[in-house]
Design an enzyme around this catalytic site. Structure first.
Site, PDB file in Angstrom:
ATOM      1  N   GLU A  86       0.881  -1.174   0.000  1.00  0.00           N
ATOM      2  CA  GLU A  86       0.000   0.000   0.000  1.00  0.00           C
ATOM      3  C   GLU A  86       0.907   1.209   0.000  1.00  0.00           C
ATOM      4  OE1 GLU A  86      -3.037  -0.159  -0.674  1.00  0.00           O
ATOM      5  OE2 GLU A  86      -3.214  -2.329  -0.472  1.00  0.00           O
ATOM      6  N   CYS A 125      -1.859   8.659   4.417  1.00  0.00           N
ATOM      7  CA  CYS A 125      -1.830   8.315   2.997  1.00  0.00           C
ATOM      8  C   CYS A 125      -3.140   8.735   2.343  1.00  0.00           C
ATOM      9  CB  CYS A 125      -1.603   6.831   2.824  1.00  0.00           C
ATOM     10  SG  CYS A 125      -2.572   5.879   3.983  1.00  0.00           S
TER      11      CYS A 125
HETATM   12  P1  NAD Z   1       9.016   5.466   3.043  1.00  0.00           P
HETATM   13  O1  NAD Z   1       8.781   4.833   1.727  1.00  0.00           O
HETATM   14  O2  NAD Z   1      10.060   6.500   3.151  1.00  0.00           O
HETATM   15  O3  NAD Z   1       9.411   4.335   4.116  1.00  0.00           O
HETATM   16  C1  NAD Z   1       8.606   3.216   4.333  1.00  0.00           C
HETATM   17  C2  NAD Z   1       9.481   2.082   4.796  1.00  0.00           C
HETATM   18  O4  NAD Z   1      10.325   1.695   3.714  1.00  0.00           O
HETATM   19  C3  NAD Z   1      10.401   2.449   5.956  1.00  0.00           C
HETATM   20  O5  NAD Z   1      10.512   1.366   6.838  1.00  0.00           O
HETATM   21  C4  NAD Z   1      11.709   2.713   5.248  1.00  0.00           C
HETATM   22  O6  NAD Z   1      12.839   2.533   6.073  1.00  0.00           O
HETATM   23  C5  NAD Z   1      11.651   1.678   4.159  1.00  0.00           C
HETATM   24  N1  NAD Z   1      12.539   1.956   3.027  1.00  0.00           N
HETATM   25  C6  NAD Z   1      12.944   3.153   2.559  1.00  0.00           C
HETATM   26  N2  NAD Z   1      13.761   2.975   1.506  1.00  0.00           N
HETATM   27  C7  NAD Z   1      13.869   1.646   1.302  1.00  0.00           C
HETATM   28  C8  NAD Z   1      14.563   0.839   0.373  1.00  0.00           C
HETATM   29  N3  NAD Z   1      15.317   1.371  -0.585  1.00  0.00           N
HETATM   30  N4  NAD Z   1      14.435  -0.503   0.465  1.00  0.00           N
HETATM   31  C9  NAD Z   1      13.663  -1.050   1.414  1.00  0.00           C
HETATM   32  N5  NAD Z   1      12.975  -0.336   2.329  1.00  0.00           N
HETATM   33  C10 NAD Z   1      13.078   1.003   2.270  1.00  0.00           C
HETATM   34  O7  NAD Z   1       7.607   5.988   3.560  1.00  0.00           O
HETATM   35  P2  NAD Z   1       7.256   6.772   4.905  1.00  0.00           P
HETATM   36  O8  NAD Z   1       7.790   8.163   4.807  1.00  0.00           O
HETATM   37  O9  NAD Z   1       7.589   5.962   6.116  1.00  0.00           O
HETATM   38  O10 NAD Z   1       5.662   6.775   4.798  1.00  0.00           O
HETATM   39  C11 NAD Z   1       5.011   7.675   3.962  1.00  0.00           C
HETATM   40  C12 NAD Z   1       4.587   7.030   2.661  1.00  0.00           C
HETATM   41  O11 NAD Z   1       3.813   5.872   2.937  1.00  0.00           O
HETATM   42  C13 NAD Z   1       3.696   7.940   1.841  1.00  0.00           C
HETATM   43  O12 NAD Z   1       4.017   7.812   0.491  1.00  0.00           O
HETATM   44  C14 NAD Z   1       2.294   7.391   2.125  1.00  0.00           C
HETATM   45  O13 NAD Z   1       1.350   7.691   1.131  1.00  0.00           O
HETATM   46  C15 NAD Z   1       2.568   5.937   2.255  1.00  0.00           C
HETATM   47  N6  NAD Z   1       1.542   5.253   3.034  1.00  0.00           N
HETATM   48  C16 NAD Z   1       0.583   4.558   2.356  1.00  0.00           C
HETATM   49  C17 NAD Z   1      -0.435   3.920   3.048  1.00  0.00           C
HETATM   50  C18 NAD Z   1      -1.498   3.162   2.314  1.00  0.00           C
HETATM   51  O14 NAD Z   1      -2.249   2.434   2.949  1.00  0.00           O
HETATM   52  N7  NAD Z   1      -1.582   3.283   1.009  1.00  0.00           N
HETATM   53  C19 NAD Z   1      -0.464   3.991   4.442  1.00  0.00           C
HETATM   54  C20 NAD Z   1       0.538   4.697   5.103  1.00  0.00           C
HETATM   55  C21 NAD Z   1       1.540   5.332   4.384  1.00  0.00           C
END
Ligand code: NAD
Length: 541
Positions: free
Chosen positions: A293, A327
């Protein structure tokens, strides 16, 4: 040993506490907040139930007071990741074969512990390190997490009850086996409940998990670990590691036993993970399940039959609650000329009332954004809007990171429907509005549908049922969660299963049976009672 077809307790949503001034619950939560923010925590990794401290640490700081340190967490090197995988696989044998009631009982107990003795600690941790106000913490860290645990247990038994028909003389049954391997959960900063659910949902179905929380959620992640432990989750079922996401992911995705990814976070990260899994496909023993998501550019669209006050209220709540870091947060709106003046007046009046500051003062509607990177990104778009001829900031536009990462709720009016802030996910308290001519309402729906790559949430406002029907049809693929005359945020487990399509995710609907099904691999068993002994069919004569 099962000696009965057991019914699980009927799931009901956890009532949201009000925390009104003078209430006992408010006093107790604020006292917990004060106590926790004036001490420091040392957050270890958890592998096979053991606390792992590497000394390679990162500090935890409240976003609303970034000079304060409330703790630290320990980061992994490659050997810890390998250990976490090995441990999970070792735990799999017992966990995948234990009766489902035992697994259900652990998560039902976790729900009750969280509704009671863990509530204040979980909420306060979320307020401190993720900068959520009392209400935002309560609906996420307490209520939504409790709901995930309770409803998922019910959904699991609904799934188990789904069995095939059996013709006379045979008995067909399906078994919902856990995946053969381990599940990798990568979780975002913005919802404590999502972090817990991304591990708990596969674990409930009998899977073992390696969990990499967001650095910015480590403080409340530790409370989740303590909660699971007290609820009786056996060692090794959920293993928690922190550290360099690329190193951790490379190590995990190289394992032949990698069986599934449960991800929530940004779209680019998810797309790259998908690609990496595809590139490694020959390595794996099974085809990994990929559930993600991701981002959104969620809309509010109003028709001229809409009530302007209702539209303004949906914008204020939908765009600015939790600083727009949901989100589902509304970040673009389409308003017809004839009601714009009134919507604008109401928006200005509501925005003038919004207080911003630390969550310790519950009268603050708006708190800080999560970290400096996010602050700087949002500020740069606000700065550009101040200069661009195509944009006008009509509300807010100020920001200050001297003490915390504070950004005023900001409303930009864009002259072009493709202005950057109409199409880019900023993940902050900023909404951009495009004003359209009333007569162009059908074209404006097309703009809503086609302007971005996302399809997470969206809301339409109209009193005219013909318009409601037409807009719902025109936008049928523009949002996975679609709201009529309501803001596009605040999905409740058991009522509005959540997820989006297009670039917003695989739409496997967190908090529903559909999501749980992804963590199972069905085995069909056909048993024949009187087994044929003559190979010839009648048609052979
Ligand atoms: P992010 O993508 O920066 O991080 C999410 C996770 O991914 C973290 O644990 C991070 O450490 C990890 N990550 C980052 N780079 C990575 C890589 N190269 N390889 C593997 N893992 C990696 O997101 P965030 O800032 O924590 O959250 C915000 C984002 O999440 C927004 O885009 C939001 O829309 C989305 N979100 C979506 C939903 C949904 O249900 N659609 C819900 C919550 C948040």
């Amino acid at each position: 040993m099962t000696r009965g077809f057991f019914n699980v307790p009927k799931a009901v949503n956890e009532p949201v506490k009000g925390y009104a001034p003078g209430s006992k619950e408010r006093e107790e939560l604020l006292a917990t907040y004060k106590k926790m923010i004036s001490t420091t925590v040392d957050v270890p990794m958890h592998i096979n139930g053991e606390e792992i401290r590497t000394g390679n640490t990162k500090k935890i700081r409240p976003p609303h007071d970034h000079q304060q340190v409330v703790g630290q967490f320990h980061n992994a090197d490659k050997s810890h990741v390998e250990q976490a995988i090995a441990t999970a696989l070792a735990a799999r044998q017992a966990w995948s074969s234990v009766s489902w009631m035992e697994r259900a009982s652990i998560f039902l107990k976790a729900a009750e512990l969280l509704a009671g003795p863990y509530r204040n600690r979980m909420n306060a941790a979320t307020m401190i390190a993720q900068s959520k106000n009392v209400h935002q913490a309560e609906i996420d860290a307490a209520c939504e997490m409790i709901d995930f645990f309770r409803f998922n247990v019910e959904y699991m038994t609904d799934i188990f009850k789904d069995q095939p028909a059996s013709a006379p003389g045979i008995w067909n049954r399906v078994e919902y086996r856990p995946l053969e391997g381990f599940v990798y959960a990568i979780t975002p900063f913005n919802f404590t409940s999502i972090a817990a659910n991304l591990c708990a949902a596969p674990a409930l179905m009998g899977n073992v998990v390696v969990w990499k929380p967001s650095d910015h959620q480590a403080y409340s992640a530790q409370v989740i670990v303590d909660l699971f432990k007290e609820a009786g989750l056996p060692e090794g079922v959920i293993n928690v590691i922190y550290g360099d996401p690329v190193m951790i992911t490379d190590t995990i995705l190289a394992s032949p036993d990698f069986a599934g990814l449960h991800f929530t976070g940004s779209t680019t990260v998810f797309k790259n993970l998908w690609k990496q899994i595809g590139n490694n496909i020959h390595t794996y023993k099974t085809y990994p399940r990929i559930v993600g998501e991701t981002g959104g550019k969620d809309f509010i669209w109003a028709h001229n039959s809409a009530n302007p006050l209702q539209v303004a209220t949906a914008i204020t709540r939908g765009a600015f609650e939790y600083q727009g870091q949901k989100c589902s947060a509304a970040s673009r709106a389409y308003i017809p000329t004839s009601i714009w003046d009134e919507v604008k007046k109401q928006l200005i009046s509501q925005s003038n009332e919004l207080k911003m500051g630390s969550p310790e003062d519950p009268s603050n509607f708006v708190n800080a954004v999560i970290h400096e990177g996010s602050f700087d990104k949002i500020a740069s778009y606000i700065d550009a809007a101040k200069k661009d001829a195509d944009a006008e900031i009509i509300i807010g536009g100020n920001y200050d990171k001297s003490k915390g990462y504070f950004i005023e709720p900001t409303v930009i009016v864009a002259k072009s429907p493709t202005y950057p802030t109409m199409t880019t996910e900023l993940f902050g308290p900023v909404i951009t509005i495009y004003i359209y001519e009333d007569a162009d309402w059908e074209q404006s729906l097309q703009l809503v549908d086609e302007s971005t790559e996302y399809a997470l949430t969206g809301a339409i406002f109209s009193k005219d049922r013909y318009i409601v029907e037409k807009a719902s049809k025109a936008l049928e693929n523009a949002a996975g969660n679609f709201y009529i005359n309501d803001k596009p945020t605040g999905a409740v487990v058991g009522q509005q299963p959540f997820g989006g399509a297009r670039a917003s995710g695989t739409n496997d609907k967190a908090g529903s049976a559909q999501n749980l099904l992804r963590w199972t691999s069905v085995r069909l068993i056909k048993e024949t009672f009187v087994t044929p002994e003559d190979y010839k069919y009648p048609f052979l004569g």
